[in-house]
Design an enzyme around this catalytic site. Structure first.
Site, PDB file in Angstrom:
ATOM      1  N   ARG A   1      -7.496   3.400  -5.269  1.00 40.68           N
ATOM      2  CA  ARG A   1      -8.957   4.043  -4.783  1.00 40.68           C
ATOM      3  C   ARG A   1      -8.888   5.351  -4.379  1.00 40.68           C
ATOM      4  O   ARG A   1      -7.706   5.787  -3.017  1.00 40.68           O
ATOM      5  CB  ARG A   1      -9.031   2.606  -3.611  1.00 40.68           C
ATOM      6  CG  ARG A   1     -10.277   3.365  -2.986  1.00 40.68           C
ATOM      7  CD  ARG A   1      -9.988   2.029  -1.661  1.00 40.68           C
ATOM      8  NE  ARG A   1      -9.970   0.682  -1.941  1.00 40.68           N
ATOM      9  CZ  ARG A   1      -9.481  -0.362  -1.960  1.00 40.68           C
ATOM     10  NH1 ARG A   1      -8.347  -0.216  -1.264  1.00 40.68           N
ATOM     11  NH2 ARG A   1      -9.417  -1.306  -2.270  1.00 40.68           N
TER      12      ARG A   1
ATOM     13  N   GLU B   1       0.679  -0.788   0.092  1.00 48.11           N
ATOM     14  CA  GLU B   1      -0.314   0.053   0.027  1.00 48.11           C
ATOM     15  C   GLU B   1       0.857   1.004  -0.521  1.00 48.11           C
ATOM     16  O   GLU B   1       2.063   1.716   1.042  1.00 48.11           O
ATOM     17  CB  GLU B   1      -0.864  -0.146   0.840  1.00 48.11           C
ATOM     18  CG  GLU B   1      -1.786   1.267   1.286  1.00 48.11           C
ATOM     19  CD  GLU B   1      -2.792   1.236   2.623  1.00 48.11           C
ATOM     20  OE1 GLU B   1      -3.150   2.197   3.445  1.00 48.11           O
ATOM     21  OE2 GLU B   1      -3.146  -0.351   3.162  1.00 48.11           O
TER      22      GLU B   1
ATOM     23  N   THR C   1      -7.641   5.601  16.368  1.00 50.94           N
ATOM     24  CA  THR C   1      -8.049   6.768  15.323  1.00 50.94           C
ATOM     25  C   THR C   1      -8.956   7.308  15.364  1.00 50.94           C
ATOM     26  O   THR C   1      -8.543   8.405  14.697  1.00 50.94           O
ATOM     27  CB  THR C   1      -8.917   5.564  14.896  1.00 50.94           C
ATOM     28  OG1 THR C   1      -8.780   4.170  14.272  1.00 50.94           O
ATOM     29  CG2 THR C   1      -9.525   5.879  13.201  1.00 50.94           C
TER      30      THR C   1
ATOM     31  N   GLU D   1      -3.418  10.568   2.463  1.00 50.81           N
ATOM     32  CA  GLU D   1      -4.162  11.241   3.674  1.00 50.81           C
ATOM     33  C   GLU D   1      -4.394  12.375   3.882  1.00 50.81           C
ATOM     34  O   GLU D   1      -3.675  13.163   5.161  1.00 50.81           O
ATOM     35  CB  GLU D   1      -4.694  10.312   4.724  1.00 50.81           C
ATOM     36  CG  GLU D   1      -4.683   8.707   4.222  1.00 50.81           C
ATOM     37  CD  GLU D   1      -5.174   7.337   5.051  1.00 50.81           C
ATOM     38  OE1 GLU D   1      -6.501   6.911   4.926  1.00 50.81           O
ATOM     39  OE2 GLU D   1      -4.126   7.237   5.508  1.00 50.81           O
TER      40      GLU D   1
ATOM     41  N   TRP E   1     -13.905   9.333   4.185  1.00 48.14           N
ATOM     42  CA  TRP E   1     -13.952   8.667   5.322  1.00 48.14           C
ATOM     43  C   TRP E   1     -13.927   9.870   6.758  1.00 48.14           C
ATOM     44  O   TRP E   1     -13.548  10.386   6.881  1.00 48.14           O
ATOM     45  CB  TRP E   1     -13.860   7.358   5.615  1.00 48.14           C
ATOM     46  CG  TRP E   1     -12.529   7.419   5.827  1.00 48.14           C
ATOM     47  CD1 TRP E   1     -11.281   7.907   4.675  1.00 48.14           C
ATOM     48  CD2 TRP E   1     -11.868   6.802   7.030  1.00 48.14           C
ATOM     49  NE1 TRP E   1     -10.089   7.356   5.402  1.00 48.14           N
ATOM     50  CE2 TRP E   1     -10.344   6.955   7.029  1.00 48.14           C
ATOM     51  CE3 TRP E   1     -12.053   6.414   8.240  1.00 48.14           C
ATOM     52  CZ2 TRP E   1      -9.503   5.994   7.709  1.00 48.14           C
ATOM     53  CZ3 TRP E   1     -11.231   6.410   9.504  1.00 48.14           C
ATOM     54  CH2 TRP E   1     -10.218   6.103   9.183  1.00 48.14           C
TER      55      TRP E   1
END
Length: 415
Positions: A205, A121, A220, A125, A209
């Site tokens: 992708r 990956e 998180t 972000e 979110w």
């Protein structure tokens, strides 16, 4: 903050819609035999998301995504929203540029993720509450035992300004750039000696979110910048365009073993491969170098006599392939691959790969092409390759046959 950890809830996707935008794999080829990955035969793909046609070759995996003057629109209106799109094809090394305006909002995450079936990956972000930075990250084989791979380069007002985020992903290194300026470089050897370097075919992708959703873990939520207040929705991210340069265009990519090494990936179909053969009449041996049509780099033999194009049977659909089902023509020679490999008589072993071939010699290096060194042959049922040029056999046919004929004539007159 690692993408893999926060995406671990994908197993609960049916119960938690936001997990649909998160990292997962439908079939991990390191654990079992999986279908081949559908590729693209185009080396350059450009998507203008200000036009509805720009979403062709992309599939919506969660929520809904529309297009407009600012490009594709990804909006969170309420708890559980996580609109996401991904390419319906994979690429194998290359460069991806995404022109994006991130979404504002505490706990809102705008993600650009490149991911493979075995959970290699590469990420960008942007957090809705961070107006001065964006995160870069990477993972190899889904390894989340450590969380020290992220960096936070500066970027001005990513929630109110379009910026172009680029990843140049090659076999020896990966470079992240913002508006054309490099902000991070990852060398192959720096990722646990290459064992955790992203090196298998990936899809692109893009999605949004709520990392700050109250139902997420505290770690998180803290990473995302705090708890998301849905009463302040909508939160929208805009993606104006995506440019993809695929270094190894092909109809499909197959994992020939479960090593997860780039050397184990076999290209099938219209990915044009050029085989260059060199021959020596004294030793009746040949050296072949297969080079990709990648615009990034090419390799060639020092002495080239004959160049032939070889193709593999075009596949119209991705089909399951068992390890070792890619056929290899009998050749003799050596090529270079990522990392280092050492070959002893009778076998060849690459770093992270369990593939073998017969012969003797050594090969090492880092580049955009890979194969094994030595001579030998392997067979399978599919896919099939066209006949390749055998320099040694050519020498025998051209020179020894006339000599044999002369011997017969001489023997006749002696009788």
């Amino acid at each position: 903050m690692p993408s893999i950890l926060k995406y671990a809830a994908v197993a609960l996707a049916a119960a938690a819609p936001l997990a649909s935008a998160q990292t997962y794999t439908d079939c991990n080829p390191l654990q079992k035999t999986c279908p081949a990955d559908a590729g693209s035969t185009q080396s350059q793909l450009n998507f203008d998301f200000t036009q509805s046609s720009g979403l062709s070759q992309w599939k919506t995996t969660a929520g809904s995504v529309s297009t407009g003057s600012n490009g594709a629109v990804f909006t969170i209106n309420k708890k559980g929203d996580a609109p996401t799109i991904e390419t319906d094809f994979y690429i194998f090394y290359g460069e991806i540029s995404v022109t994006m305006q991130a979404a504002p909002g505490t706990g809102i995450v705008s993600s650009i993720v490149f991911e493979s079936d075995d959970l290699d990956e590469i990420d960008w972000e942007a957090l809705g509450g961070n107006t001065a930075q964006i995160e870069t990250n990477y993972f190899g084989k889904g390894d989340t035992t450590t969380y020290d791979r992220d960096t936070w380069p500066g970027v001005a007002n990513p929630q109110s300004t379009f910026h172009t985020y680029t990843v140049n992903w090659q076999k020896d290194k990966t470079v992240w750039s913002i508006d054309g300026t490099p902000v991070r470089t990852l060398n192959y050897a720096d990722a646990q000696g290459g064992a955790r370097y992203p090196q298998t075919p990936m899809r692109v992708r893009i999605g949004i979110w709520a990392g700050g959703d109250p139902d997420n873990g505290q770690g998180t939520i803290e990473w995302a910048g705090g708890q998301t207040d849905y009463s302040k929705a909508p939160f929208s991210m805009y993606v104006k365009s995506v440019q993809i340069a695929n270094a190894n265009p092909a109809d499909s990519y197959t994992y020939s073993d479960n090593s997860g090494s780039s050397d184990s990936i076999k290209l099938s179909g219209a990915g044009a491969l050029i085989q260059t053969s060199s021959s020596s009449s004294s030793s009746s041996s040949s050296t072949s170098t297969i080079s990709s049509t990648s615009s990034q780099s090419t390799e060639s033999s020092t002495t080239t006599h004959t160049t032939l194009a070889t193709t593999t049977q075009t596949s119209t659909s991705a089909k399951p392939t068992t390890p070792g089902s890619t056929s290899t023509s009998s050749t003799s020679g050596s090529t270079s691959g990522s990392g280092s490999s050492t070959t002893s008589s009778g076998s060849s072993t690459s770093s992270g790969s369990s593939s073998t071939s017969s012969g003797s010699g050594t090969s090492s290096g880092s580049g955009t092409t890979s194969s094994a060194s030595g001579s030998g042959s392997a067979s399978s049922t599919a896919p099939k390759t066209s006949a390749t040029f055998n320099a040694a056999a050519n020498v025998v046919a051209n020179y020894l046959a006339p000599i044999s004929l002369l011997g017969l004539v001489t023997a006749f007159f002696q009788l």
